[in-house]
Design a protein around this motif. Sequence first.
Motif, mmCIF file in Angstrom:
data_model
loop_
_atom_site.group_PDB
_atom_site.id
_atom_site.type_symbol
_atom_site.label_atom_id
_atom_site.label_comp_id
_atom_site.label_asym_id
_atom_site.label_seq_id
_atom_site.Cartn_x
_atom_site.Cartn_y
_atom_site.Cartn_z
ATOM 1 N N VAL A 187 -101.802 -24.208 -56.494
ATOM 2 C CA VAL A 187 -100.692 -24.369 -57.436
ATOM 3 C C VAL A 187 -99.369 -24.072 -56.737
ATOM 4 N N ALA A 188 -99.359 -23.058 -55.865
ATOM 5 C CA ALA A 188 -98.145 -22.732 -55.124
ATOM 6 C C ALA A 188 -97.737 -23.857 -54.188
ATOM 7 N N GLN A 189 -98.688 -24.730 -53.824
ATOM 8 C CA GLN A 189 -98.384 -25.895 -52.987
ATOM 9 C C GLN A 189 -98.207 -27.164 -53.816
ATOM 10 N N GLY A 190 -98.072 -27.008 -55.136
ATOM 11 C CA GLY A 190 -97.740 -28.133 -55.994
ATOM 12 C C GLY A 190 -98.892 -29.005 -56.420
ATOM 13 N N VAL A 191 -100.131 -28.591 -56.211
ATOM 14 C CA VAL A 191 -101.283 -29.411 -56.598
ATOM 15 C C VAL A 191 -101.366 -29.467 -58.119
ATOM 16 N N GLN A 192 -101.517 -30.685 -58.644
ATOM 17 C CA GLN A 192 -101.335 -30.890 -60.086
ATOM 18 C C GLN A 192 -102.591 -30.723 -60.942
ATOM 19 N N ILE A 193 -103.742 -31.170 -60.478
ATOM 20 C CA ILE A 193 -104.948 -31.176 -61.324
ATOM 21 C C ILE A 193 -106.036 -30.357 -60.641
ATOM 22 N N HIS A 194 -106.649 -29.449 -61.406
ATOM 23 C CA HIS A 194 -107.638 -28.528 -60.854
ATOM 24 C C HIS A 194 -108.941 -28.670 -61.634
ATOM 25 N N ALA A 234 -111.476 -20.964 -69.142
ATOM 26 C CA ALA A 234 -110.735 -19.898 -69.825
ATOM 27 C C ALA A 234 -110.065 -18.967 -68.834
ATOM 28 N N GLU A 235 -110.779 -18.598 -67.772
ATOM 29 C CA GLU A 235 -110.219 -17.693 -66.771
ATOM 30 C C GLU A 235 -109.064 -18.342 -66.010
ATOM 31 N N HIS A 236 -109.216 -19.617 -65.708
ATOM 32 C CA HIS A 236 -108.135 -20.315 -65.002
ATOM 33 C C HIS A 236 -106.929 -20.531 -65.911
ATOM 34 N N ALA A 237 -107.167 -20.804 -67.180
ATOM 35 C CA ALA A 237 -106.052 -20.969 -68.112
ATOM 36 C C ALA A 237 -105.252 -19.677 -68.213
ATOM 37 N N GLN A 238 -105.936 -18.542 -68.246
ATOM 38 C CA GLN A 238 -105.239 -17.255 -68.279
ATOM 39 C C GLN A 238 -104.417 -17.063 -67.008
ATOM 40 N N GLY A 239 -105.013 -17.352 -65.852
ATOM 41 C CA GLY A 239 -104.290 -17.204 -64.598
ATOM 42 C C GLY A 239 -103.049 -18.079 -64.531
ATOM 43 N N LEU A 240 -103.169 -19.327 -64.996
ATOM 44 C CA LEU A 240 -102.017 -20.231 -64.955
ATOM 45 C C LEU A 240 -100.917 -19.790 -65.916
ATOM 46 N N ARG A 241 -101.291 -19.177 -67.026
ATOM 47 C CA ARG A 241 -100.261 -18.651 -67.938
ATOM 48 C C ARG A 241 -99.453 -17.550 -67.261
ATOM 49 N N LEU A 242 -100.126 -16.712 -66.473
ATOM 50 C CA LEU A 242 -99.411 -15.643 -65.774
ATOM 51 C C LEU A 242 -98.498 -16.204 -64.692
ATOM 52 N N ILE A 243 -98.973 -17.231 -63.976
ATOM 53 C CA ILE A 243 -98.129 -17.865 -62.960
ATOM 54 C C ILE A 243 -96.890 -18.476 -63.608
ATOM 55 N N ALA A 244 -97.082 -19.160 -64.733
ATOM 56 C CA ALA A 244 -95.954 -19.773 -65.432
ATOM 57 C C ALA A 244 -94.942 -18.721 -65.872
ATOM 58 N N ALA A 245 -95.435 -17.576 -66.340
ATOM 59 C CA ALA A 245 -94.527 -16.515 -66.779
ATOM 60 C C ALA A 245 -93.729 -15.963 -65.606
ATOM 61 N N LEU A 246 -94.382 -15.783 -64.457
ATOM 62 C CA LEU A 246 -93.686 -15.273 -63.282
ATOM 63 C C LEU A 246 -92.634 -16.248 -62.780
ATOM 64 N N ASN A 247 -92.902 -17.531 -62.928
ATOM 65 C CA ASN A 247 -92.003 -18.550 -62.394
ATOM 66 C C ASN A 247 -90.834 -18.889 -63.314
ATOM 67 N N LYS A 248 -90.822 -18.333 -64.518
ATOM 68 C CA LYS A 248 -89.731 -18.641 -65.429
ATOM 69 C C LYS A 248 -88.420 -18.065 -64.898
#
Length: 329
Positions: free
Chosen positions: A296-303, A309-323
């Motif tokens: 995700v840090a390298q811009g990859v779009q689809i995983h 569920a675990e990945h969705a939680q992780g991506l929510r945290l990344i999105a919050a940090l990047n705001k």
Amino acid sequence: MQDGLYYRPIPQDQCGRWPLAGGWTGFTHLECLQRGAAPRIVDSAPDRVMAALTAPRPPVLGLTLDRPRLMGIVNATPDSFSDGGRYDPATHVRALAADGADLLDIGGESTRPGAEEIAVPDEIARILPAIEAARGLLPISVDTRKAAVAQAALAAGAGMVNDVSGFDFDAGLAPLVAGAGVPVCLMHAQGLPATMQDDPRYDDVLLDVYDALAARIDRAVRAGIPADRIVIDPGIGFGKTEAHNLAILRRISLYHGLGCPILLGVSRKRFIGRIGGADLAAERMPGTLALTVAAVAQGVQIHRVHDVAEHAQGLRLIAALNKNGKAGT
């Protein structure tokens, strides 16, 4: 690639000078790669290269790619390496939707190392109940190498084809996809599943895979598939050693230069278990999530993942940090 040179954008979150593929990260410098030469850091690239690196990617199955997307894996197979026969596929699609999947990838033939080909009628019979259960719930991709299977899946409600052979296996699949007007994911694989891990070799795996994917894109376009309907996948674990996999993942942002969205499928794979100390596939979620975050840090779009569920939680945290926002607000 231009004149023997390959340009890999070096992502810098949101502070880069140029947006990376119209997504959530950017870049200011690039790594210039050339066969037989040491990498060089540069601050520019030819206009054609920059256009491919910066252009926003079109939506896939109606999903915008301005944020990472999770493709939930539905293995309608009794012999998948990670979860074969452990759930009812038609029930599992609803669980993945509830867990936060953006789309589903439904397959009826295992392509794990050593897997043998199965008959078309058997593959169709395995996937149709899951596709019917998922129809109207989430966008559906069918994971198949075969035109007849893809045709049945599209008729049942699938909207995309995910071909692990990149149109190498069945000559009828490219014209079928072109005629149906659906998106396709073209993956790189060296050899067939039954033998692909016997002794895979490359001159330079990162650049060899880039060139092979570029050739697959060109072939698809010549077959009548518009470039804006093509997704690419470097094929981690498909005819690649652990060292090959890691070399690709370290510099996966190179593949943005192909101008297509990137799909990554590393979920629960054997090298994650070996490095992470997890013998059982079901215990490899933390290692998978670590690689997903890095991609995700390298811009990859689809995983493409099992543990949605675990990945969705992780991506929510990344999105919050990047705001963007002021400190303390």
